[in-house]
Design an enzyme around this catalytic site. Sequence first.
Site, PDB file in Angstrom:
ATOM      1  N   LYS A  73      18.152  -7.969  40.567  1.00 59.52           N
ATOM      2  CA  LYS A  73      17.931  -7.536  39.177  1.00 59.52           C
ATOM      3  C   LYS A  73      17.857  -8.768  38.272  1.00 59.52           C
ATOM      4  O   LYS A  73      18.606  -9.738  38.474  1.00 59.52           O
ATOM      5  CB  LYS A  73      19.068  -6.598  38.766  1.00 59.52           C
ATOM      6  N   SER A 148      19.455   1.355  34.172  1.00 64.23           N
ATOM      7  CA  SER A 148      18.590   0.226  33.882  1.00 64.23           C
ATOM      8  C   SER A 148      18.099  -0.520  35.119  1.00 64.23           C
ATOM      9  O   SER A 148      17.129  -1.278  35.022  1.00 64.23           O
ATOM     10  CB  SER A 148      19.326  -0.762  32.974  1.00 64.23           C
ATOM     11  N   SER A 172      23.892   2.549  35.764  1.00 63.69           N
ATOM     12  CA  SER A 172      22.612   1.865  35.985  1.00 63.69           C
ATOM     13  C   SER A 172      22.233   1.554  37.428  1.00 63.69           C
ATOM     14  O   SER A 172      21.096   1.159  37.678  1.00 63.69           O
ATOM     15  CB  SER A 172      22.570   0.572  35.189  1.00 63.69           C
TER      16      SER A 172
HETATM   17  N1  GLN Z   1      22.124   4.044  30.474  1.00 56.79           N
HETATM   18  C1  GLN Z   1      23.371   3.464  30.056  1.00 56.79           C
HETATM   19  C2  GLN Z   1      23.136   2.619  28.830  1.00 56.79           C
HETATM   20  O1  GLN Z   1      22.076   2.645  28.341  1.00 56.79           O
HETATM   21  C3  GLN Z   1      23.941   2.647  31.166  1.00 56.79           C
HETATM   22  C4  GLN Z   1      23.254   1.374  31.373  1.00 56.79           C
HETATM   23  C5  GLN Z   1      23.892   0.531  32.425  1.00 56.79           C
HETATM   24  O2  GLN Z   1      24.665   1.005  33.262  1.00 56.79           O
HETATM   25  N2  GLN Z   1      23.585  -0.763  32.360  1.00 56.79           N
HETATM   26  O3  GLN Z   1      23.985   1.943  28.369  1.00 56.79           O
END
Ligand code: GLN
Length: 481
Positions: A73, A148, A172
Amino acid sequence: MDNLYSLTAGELLSLLDKKSVKPEEIIESVYSRAQSVDKKIKGYIHLDKEKALSQAKGLPASGRLRGIPVAIKDNICVEGELTTCASKILRGFKPPYNATIIEKLKSEGAVIFGKTNMDEFAFGSSCENSSYFPTLNPWDTARIPGGSSGGSAAVVSADEAIMAIGSDTGGSIRQPASLCGVVGMKPTYGRVSRYGLIAFASSLDQIGPLTKNVHDAALLLGVIAGFDSKDSTSVNVPVPDYLSYLKNDVKGMKIGIPKEYFVAGMDKEVEAAVKEAIALLKGKGAQIVEVTLPHTEYAVAVYYIIATAEASSNLARFDGVQYGYRCEDPANLLDMYERTREEGFGAEAKRRIILGTYVLSSGYYDAYYLKAQKVRTLIKNDFEQVFKSGCDCILTPTSPTPAFKVGERSSDPLSMYLSDIFTISVNLAGVPALSIPCGYTKGGLPVGMQLIGDFFKEEELFRAAYTYECGTDWHKRSPEL
Ligand code: GLN
């Protein structure tokens, strides 16, 4: 062999052991697969064949991941390689050091294979917040892959990587794993070093694996887990041999089903698939009990106070001075700060900075941030109660719906935030959780279930997930591309 890209790490390692393939052949195969399908998926931001191949030359003679390409990532630092968090503000940034997990992967012979797309700074659930382009779901390219870590999930699902690394602050890793039909795990907070992970919300962030099956997740976590003096939140608990827990046996295992997770509004096909999975595990000898996590309803609100507060503080360092983007021709220092941040951050990053600054500001701190921290403790206590009552793990859906259409939620932040109602509490509590494919909708979209474990009991999750996987063939399906 011309289909090396479609194999798991476990299968490739046994071919490598027998000397039936060379690491270079695996890299060539995965790279040419990416060349042919990534035009449709757009999972990679940076991918350089020569750099991948050059690593095959200096591999350690033995190594648990010797010759296996692992996609990373784009919020994890790889020395000398572009690391941008899919943000304009970090365009061109090449870290002068490796994240601890990169050192660990390399010392076991893994090939660092490209950087994957993500929501900017990991803010999002769809990969549409990337400053480059959205990644698309390999099962239906009109849909999002989740986020994400959408790029990491999509490239594993589309066989453009053998394994991938993601990060999980509020779902995410697990939510995109679920939407793309792969296995994804968020380890216990403190299990994997965060040194070299560009911070989003430091009290929630964890790095973890995304893989084609449970075996590979256990293998990859075993490599990246462990104490690191460079991360003050890393915990010195010995790392078990996770692979030794991959037994097709859940007899006597007590699995809790929280009633708060089977809510009205949940997609019917998701609910049906998860209920079938519960029946399968019961048939294999697990004891299924109803449990309660009574503070679940506050999780999304608490998360969006704590996560934005920490994000606004972590993002203060991106000011045009030390890294990445700087605006052109600033009139003075203040103009440079203002325009760099105005031009460098996308809309969601700005929304988070504004929300986070607000909840931390004097006069509001007690009402929001402090209150949220107290409710966070109650959420953690809920999980502790369930595990104290003898449950070995908790089973829930990972996401309330399958993959949604590109654009469907991007103009409505609240509906996007609700994508994570089943994954967020786990980060607030700090416990480990894994998502595993548990079926497909009639329209052919993957459905995932989540297994949540007690602190530092990842091995119990692998045991339950492996037993489930042995009874199904969901993990053997691949999208047609
Ligand atoms: N979707 C969640 C957010 O927008 C989690 C994102 C994540 O785990 N990085 O914060």
